[in-house]
Design an enzyme around this catalytic site. Structure first.
Site, mmCIF file in Angstrom:
data_model
loop_
_atom_site.group_PDB
_atom_site.id
_atom_site.type_symbol
_atom_site.label_atom_id
_atom_site.label_comp_id
_atom_site.label_asym_id
_atom_site.label_seq_id
_atom_site.Cartn_x
_atom_site.Cartn_y
_atom_site.Cartn_z
ATOM 1 N N GLU A 33 -22.615 6.841 20.357
ATOM 2 C CA GLU A 33 -21.174 6.353 20.420
ATOM 3 C C GLU A 33 -21.219 5.317 21.687
ATOM 4 O OE1 GLU A 33 -18.890 6.647 18.449
ATOM 5 O OE2 GLU A 33 -20.240 7.972 17.095
ATOM 6 N N ASP A 93 -22.072 3.335 9.855
ATOM 7 C CA ASP A 93 -22.107 2.144 10.496
ATOM 8 C C ASP A 93 -22.749 1.065 9.417
ATOM 9 O OD1 ASP A 93 -21.296 3.416 12.416
ATOM 10 O OD2 ASP A 93 -23.013 3.575 13.459
ATOM 11 N N PRO A 125 0.790 -1.187 -0.050
ATOM 12 C CA PRO A 125 -0.021 0.030 -0.196
ATOM 13 C C PRO A 125 0.947 1.259 -0.106
ATOM 14 C CG PRO A 125 -0.559 -1.402 1.905
ATOM 15 C CD PRO A 125 0.772 -2.137 1.253
ATOM 16 N N GLY A 176 6.848 2.820 2.736
ATOM 17 C CA GLY A 176 8.226 2.799 2.641
ATOM 18 C C GLY A 176 9.064 2.370 1.418
ATOM 19 N N LYS A 177 8.427 1.857 0.537
ATOM 20 C CA LYS A 177 8.835 1.331 -0.712
ATOM 21 C C LYS A 177 10.050 2.229 -1.379
ATOM 22 C CE LYS A 177 4.655 0.805 -2.537
ATOM 23 N NZ LYS A 177 4.071 1.403 -1.725
ATOM 24 N N THR A 178 9.706 3.489 -1.373
ATOM 25 C CA THR A 178 10.841 4.414 -1.925
ATOM 26 C C THR A 178 11.861 4.218 -1.147
ATOM 27 O OG1 THR A 178 8.836 5.570 -2.878
ATOM 28 C CG2 THR A 178 11.358 6.641 -2.846
#
Ligand code: ADP
Length: 604
Positions: free
Chosen positions: A428, A504, A207, A211-213
């Protein structure tokens, strides 16, 4: 590069000049030239004009008389007549005797001026514009237009930043995988002696923001070799053939600098499937073909290692993933709890943080965040600290930042009526109560009814205890029940329902559908795949792969499943109505309730 950049003028500037030039030319030159065409008139007219003193210049020749009108706008010509008093009359009329009125030259001149000059101007301007255009399109090509397929060094970033594996936190598996490449670049003979050749291409798959680069740069940094980087979309140019020539140029440069790393980001931009349709994107196809040719063209031991990144591996053309091309795949997944903590720590080194910050707690709260998002959270915390005049970022800063990055900025002054606020509080707490009462559900971390710009009026931050790679049927069902808990609380406490549950509803339906169509968790369909996921890393679009009858049966079962869980949630809420009231009132008063406070009240 220390080349001095001239400020570039926009294209429109040159178009402007062209239009102005043409206008000026028309205004000034054209009327005169047109007017100075010679008009043949009869002698009578000439005489009348003479009487009217409407003669500018006159040139009496042996066989004709050339003259102009008073304003010198038009040249006239008439024949010669026996007219003895002519010269006197002309003199009286104030005409100027010219020795020659340009006659012979005028057709040529007018031709030059009307046709050749504009053409010259247009061709010149055209050239200028094309050059400007090429410069833009060719990514800085210097002068000749045939240079435009060149990808000069500007496009590639040669490594000088020295990113190392230690800068990339988490991602241990990926690092292990890539360490071999580094070792090879350090010591190629070790491999060639045995006869092993390195994979030419390695695909980093995962995704966005994981951190691929960074990893690709780290490989170059660790091996201390040049790093060429280009994004797939940069190859695809406006002109067919330019992308291909850029690829050629890139590999030429890379081979000269070998050993080195070539990194192609977003390779799906050029490497998408060629699906046999008339795609209309010849350019992309040619670029891809060129890339394949280049990859086939060099041996595994030339020292050029190609890393490519994509978040849509399933869209890649199979030709790219064939052996000898990108035949190794390194998954770069979203970080787990430990990875998240490590990433937070790496980035926290760059800012000042209070000594008592509990990174694990932050990492737990930021479940599902990518490396880039975590980096953003840390930076946001530092900004927050500055804003409130503190010297270092505190735990609270970091916690607040999670919400900013994950859930959008708090709308401090959003107007909500008291009644709405109360309903949101019930809603909530309904979620949280149902979650907490089902043993397998994750406990609540924090509940807030301060509205977010993301549109959520309130939200419940749940914490997964540890990491879940597998979820069992009960857990998913409980999750669905939790989603319906908000609405259930409204029904039980307020007696009517609101629009607040739309998200929801969406989530619960998605889960219920997935249980049946993808996870094989229904009796009737057993382990039959009813859906195919096409886009695993970007949200996971799914398309139904079944008959219409089955589809409607699936719909029925989804409804039944959600209904069952909704009933269960309602039951939990009804059984704990007093706690619901108590907690909702507390939340209403304080706007925020932590997991701890929640559990204390629940268990009191
Ligand atoms: P990708 O190429 O996968 O989209 P990048 O490598 O460009 O992601 O990462 C973007 C930013 O996110 C990096 O510059 C870095 O600050 C941060 N980041 C992502 N992953 C990590 C990680 N594993 N460790 C440290 N920082 C990370």
């Amino acid at each position: 590069m220390n080349e001095v950049k001239k400020p570039k003028k926009p294209l429109i500037f040159y178009y402007g000049i062209a239009v102005l030039a043409v206008l000026l030319f028309n205004l000034l030159a054209m009327p005169r030239i047109a007017a100075r065409q010679i008009k043949e008139v009869d002698y009578g007219t000439f005489m009348t004009m003479t009487e009217e003193k409407n003669i500018g210049q006159v040139d009496v020749q042996s066989n004709q008389i050339l003259f102009t009108d008073k304003e010198n706008k038009q040249i006239y010509k008439t024949g010669i007549m026996d007219d003895p008093g002519l010269v006197d009359r002309l003199h009286d009329s104030g005409a100027v005797f010219a020795s020659e009125i340009i006659e012979e030259a005028s057709p040529i001149l007018s031709f030059l001026l009307t046709w050749i000059l504009p053409m010259v101007i247009f061709i010149g301007l055209g050239q200028l514009l094309t050059r400007q255009f090429m410069k833009k399109a060719g990514g800085g090509s210097n002068s000749m237009m045939f240079n435009m397929g060149k990808s000069n060094a500007k496009v590639y970033v040669k490594s000088s930043n020295g990113i190392k594996f230690s800068d990339v936190a988490g991602e241990d598996e990926a690092k292990e995988n890539l360490a071999e490449i580094v070792d090879y670049l350090h010591n190629p003979s070790k491999y060639s002696e045995i006869g092993a050749s390195m994979p030419k291409g390695i695909l980093l798959v995962g995704p966005p923001g994981t951190g691929k680069t960074m990893l690709a740069k780290a490989v170059a940094g660790e091996a201390d070799v040049p790093f060429f980087s280009m994004s797939g979309s940069e190859f695809v140019e406006m002109f067919v053939g330019m992308g291909a020539s850029k690829v050629r140029d890139l590999f030429k440069q890379a081979k000269e600098k070998a050993p080195c790393i070539v990194f192609i980001d977003e390779i799906d931009a050029i490497g998408g499937k060629r699906d046999g349709r008339i795609s209309g994107n010849d350019e992309r196809e040619q670029t891809l073909n060129q890339l394949l040719t280049e990859m086939d063209g060099f041996e595994g031991n030339t020292g050029v290692i190609i890393l490519a990144a994509t978040n849509r591996p399933e869209t890649l053309d199979p030709a790219l993933t064939r052996p000898g091309r990108f035949d190794r795949r390194v998954p770069v997944e979203l970080p787990d709890l430990k990875g998240r903590e490590a990433i937070l720590r790496v980035h926290a080194k760059k800012i000042k943080v209070a000594p008592d910050v509990d990174f694990e707690h932050i990492a737990r709260m930021a479940s599902g965040a990518s490396g880039a998002e975590l980096a953003n959270i840390v930076n946001e915390a530092a900004l927050r600290a500055v804003r409130s005049g503190r010297k270092s970022a505190t735990q609270a800063d970091l916690e607040e930042s999670i919400e900013v990055v994950i859930a959008g900025y708090q709308k401090k002054n959003a107007i909500m009526t008291d009644q709405e606020k109360m309903i949101v509080a019930y809603h909530e707490i309904g979620h949280a109560l149902v979650a907490a009462k089902q043993t397998n559900s994750a406990p609540v971390q924090k509940i807030t009814i301060v509205p977010r710009t993301s549109g959520a009026l309130g939200y419940t931050l749940q914490v997964d205890e540890g990491n879940h790679y597998l979820m069992n049927k009960e857990e998913i069902e409980n999750k669905i029940a939790t989603f319906t808990g908000g609405r259930a609380a409204e029904e039980v406490a307020v007696g009517s329902v609101t629009t607040g549950a739309s998200n929801d509803i969406e989530q619960a339906t998605k889960l219920a559908r997935a249980m049946i169509t993808r996870y094989g968790m229904s009796e009737d369909f057993d382990m039959v795949a009813l859906e195919t996921v096409t886009n695993q890393y970007l949200g996971g679009d799914a398309s139904l792969a079944c008959s219409a009858e089955t589809a409607s049966e699936i719909d029925r079962q989804v409804v039944a499943l959600v209904k069952r869980q909704h009933e269960k949630a309602k039951q939990i809420i009804t059984e704990n109505k007093d706690k619901l009231d108590q907690l909702a009132q507390y939340l209403y008063r304080n706007e925020t309730i932590t997991g701890e406070e929640f559990m204390n009240i629940l268990n009191s």
